[in-house]
Design a protein around this motif. Sequence first.
Motif, PDB file in Angstrom:
ATOM      1  N   ARG A 117     -56.582  -5.890   0.816  1.00 54.61           N
ATOM      2  CA  ARG A 117     -56.774  -5.838   2.359  1.00 54.61           C
ATOM      3  C   ARG A 117     -55.503  -6.546   2.785  1.00 54.61           C
ATOM      4  NH1 ARG A 117     -61.896  -4.898   3.668  1.00 54.61           N
ATOM      5  NH2 ARG A 117     -61.597  -5.777   6.096  1.00 54.61           N
ATOM      6  N   PHE A 118     -55.008  -6.113   4.049  1.00 58.64           N
ATOM      7  CA  PHE A 118     -53.906  -6.484   4.777  1.00 58.64           C
ATOM      8  C   PHE A 118     -53.895  -6.194   6.354  1.00 58.64           C
ATOM      9  CE2 PHE A 118     -52.490  -2.627   3.045  1.00 58.64           C
ATOM     10  CZ  PHE A 118     -51.759  -2.113   4.075  1.00 58.64           C
ATOM     11  N   GLY A 119     -53.317  -6.731   7.124  1.00 66.46           N
ATOM     12  CA  GLY A 119     -53.227  -6.371   8.588  1.00 66.46           C
ATOM     13  C   GLY A 119     -53.593  -7.553   9.375  1.00 66.46           C
ATOM     14  N   PRO A 120     -53.093  -7.438  10.610  1.00 68.35           N
ATOM     15  CA  PRO A 120     -53.511  -8.579  11.780  1.00 68.35           C
ATOM     16  C   PRO A 120     -55.211  -8.850  11.992  1.00 68.35           C
ATOM     17  CG  PRO A 120     -52.666  -6.614  12.568  1.00 68.35           C
ATOM     18  CD  PRO A 120     -52.402  -6.294  11.190  1.00 68.35           C
ATOM     19  N   ALA A 121     -55.663  -9.731  11.662  1.00 68.30           N
ATOM     20  CA  ALA A 121     -57.007 -10.059  11.703  1.00 68.30           C
ATOM     21  C   ALA A 121     -57.538  -9.987  13.347  1.00 68.30           C
ATOM     22  CB  ALA A 121     -57.697 -11.121  10.989  1.00 68.30           C
ATOM     23  N   HIS A 143     -58.718  -6.939  14.677  1.00 64.56           N
ATOM     24  CA  HIS A 143     -59.564  -6.190  13.687  1.00 64.56           C
ATOM     25  C   HIS A 143     -59.011  -5.064  12.888  1.00 64.56           C
ATOM     26  CE1 HIS A 143     -62.742  -8.216  16.256  1.00 64.56           C
ATOM     27  NE2 HIS A 143     -61.818  -7.871  17.122  1.00 64.56           N
ATOM     28  N   ASP A 185     -57.687  -6.115   9.766  1.00 61.41           N
ATOM     29  CA  ASP A 185     -57.583  -6.584   8.362  1.00 61.41           C
ATOM     30  C   ASP A 185     -58.473  -5.638   7.539  1.00 61.41           C
ATOM     31  OD1 ASP A 185     -57.135  -8.034   6.142  1.00 61.41           O
ATOM     32  OD2 ASP A 185     -58.831  -9.561   6.650  1.00 61.41           O
ATOM     33  N   LEU A 186     -57.519  -4.447   7.052  1.00 68.82           N
ATOM     34  CA  LEU A 186     -58.396  -3.368   6.644  1.00 68.82           C
ATOM     35  C   LEU A 186     -57.860  -3.362   4.928  1.00 68.82           C
ATOM     36  CD1 LEU A 186     -57.653  -0.808   9.330  1.00 68.82           C
ATOM     37  CD2 LEU A 186     -59.555  -2.154   9.080  1.00 68.82           C
ATOM     38  N   SER A 187     -58.744  -2.571   4.195  1.00 70.65           N
ATOM     39  CA  SER A 187     -58.276  -2.377   2.832  1.00 70.65           C
ATOM     40  C   SER A 187     -57.553  -1.326   2.866  1.00 70.65           C
ATOM     41  CB  SER A 187     -59.699  -1.999   2.006  1.00 70.65           C
ATOM     42  OG  SER A 187     -59.993  -0.485   2.587  1.00 70.65           O
ATOM     43  N   TRP A 227     -56.737   2.061   5.445  1.00 67.03           N
ATOM     44  CA  TRP A 227     -55.630   2.261   5.915  1.00 67.03           C
ATOM     45  C   TRP A 227     -55.299   3.766   5.807  1.00 67.03           C
ATOM     46  CZ3 TRP A 227     -53.313   0.039   9.931  1.00 67.03           C
ATOM     47  CH2 TRP A 227     -53.364  -1.323  10.132  1.00 67.03           C
TER      48      TRP A 227
END
Length: 450
Positions: free
Chosen positions: A74-78, A81, A83-85, A89
Amino acid sequence: MTRPLPTRRPHVTDAPRRRASLFARRSWGETSRISAILRKETVGGAFLLAGALLALIWSNSPWSDGYGALRDLRFGPAALHLDLSLATWAADGLLAIFFFVAGLELKREFVAGDLRDPRRAAVPVAAAAGGVLVPAVLYSLIADGDAAQGWAIPTATDIAFALAVLAVVGRFLPAALRTFLLTLAVVDDLLAIVIIAVFYTSDLAVGPLLGALVPLAVFALLVRRRVRSWWLLLPLAAATWVLVHESGVHATVAGVLLAFTVPVLRSQAAGGPDAGPGLAEHFEHRFRPLSAGVAVPVFAFLSAGVTVGGLAGLATALTDRAAIGVVVGLVLGKPVGIMLATWLVSRFTRADLDEGLNWLDVLGLALLGGIGFTVSLLIGELAFGLGSARDGHVKVAVLTGSLVAAILATVILRGRSRLYRRVYEAENVDLDRDGVPDVYQPEPGRPDGR
């Protein structure tokens, strides 16, 4: 004894037929453009197959835990919303590029392509609709209870996979038939995105969806003014995607919406339609390699990996009613729906197949329509949840059904392609060496070249 060739297809000097014709020869400009697209999608299909095979091998190896860990990373700006796998993505982000390119192709076909003629457009549109309706009905008759929500899984045709098979086994089929499959698959994908937006949106947030109209409108304004600067357009496209994702509608819808805003024809101020390719074709040339060579193969790699568990596991997966519905829908429902819709168009418009063609050709293409890989896997994940047991069964069914459909289509189309080879070579003679086969040259009084 040599087998007879198909009836000679008409030359431009033949007297015009009184009855309409299905799959009549296209214009040379459209034929050459479609041929270029087919070559690119064929390469993409090879990458897609490589990604899917690698995923299957890895997920069934002693190192399968590594594959699962990679897919679940998982990564991305929480705060947004996002914060995706990695798998999400790929499904939400990379496939948005795929649907952007499909939307561009569809719009161009109906605005500037040969399909702007409603009589030509009726056949692939009706075939795509039949290829969605019949598999959905068959699936619903087989699967019940919780499995029923996967009714849309066997309705999609994979462009790259189907065209890759066609390029190998149907190289010498008439261009109109190959164009028919491409257009059918593009319309099919549009119907799939509508199904995803309408039937697989659980929680709709109206605010972000309305907010997405703002960057979308600015994007539309800029492209209408022929702005190509990526540093202006890319942030607007990303903002549209983020807001659509936030709304609960599947984010790939943003790709289609953005594509439909791009103008196909050049404005009169820029020289009009005859001044060269429009912005839609420019974007298509730029993004199709990214879609076919990166977006779709990576999605296939991150989605096709399912632990089969040997023959026993395969048997268990294929006895699931959802899996049975998927296989029947792809192998039987797709060709029946496409063939039935095409026959009905022929019946009600009193149009005949073009000279030299056979309904066996249409059956071969209809079977290729049963290759439902990319979008079918996506809908399976939306219907049953990524990583669920039933999602695994559906993946096995999609792979099995697509493989069976490809084999059946290969059996038919290889034989037909051999028959068409000499006709193809005769039609593509260019005696005056101007780059345009003589069969497409207009005769006096008939500027359309047909």
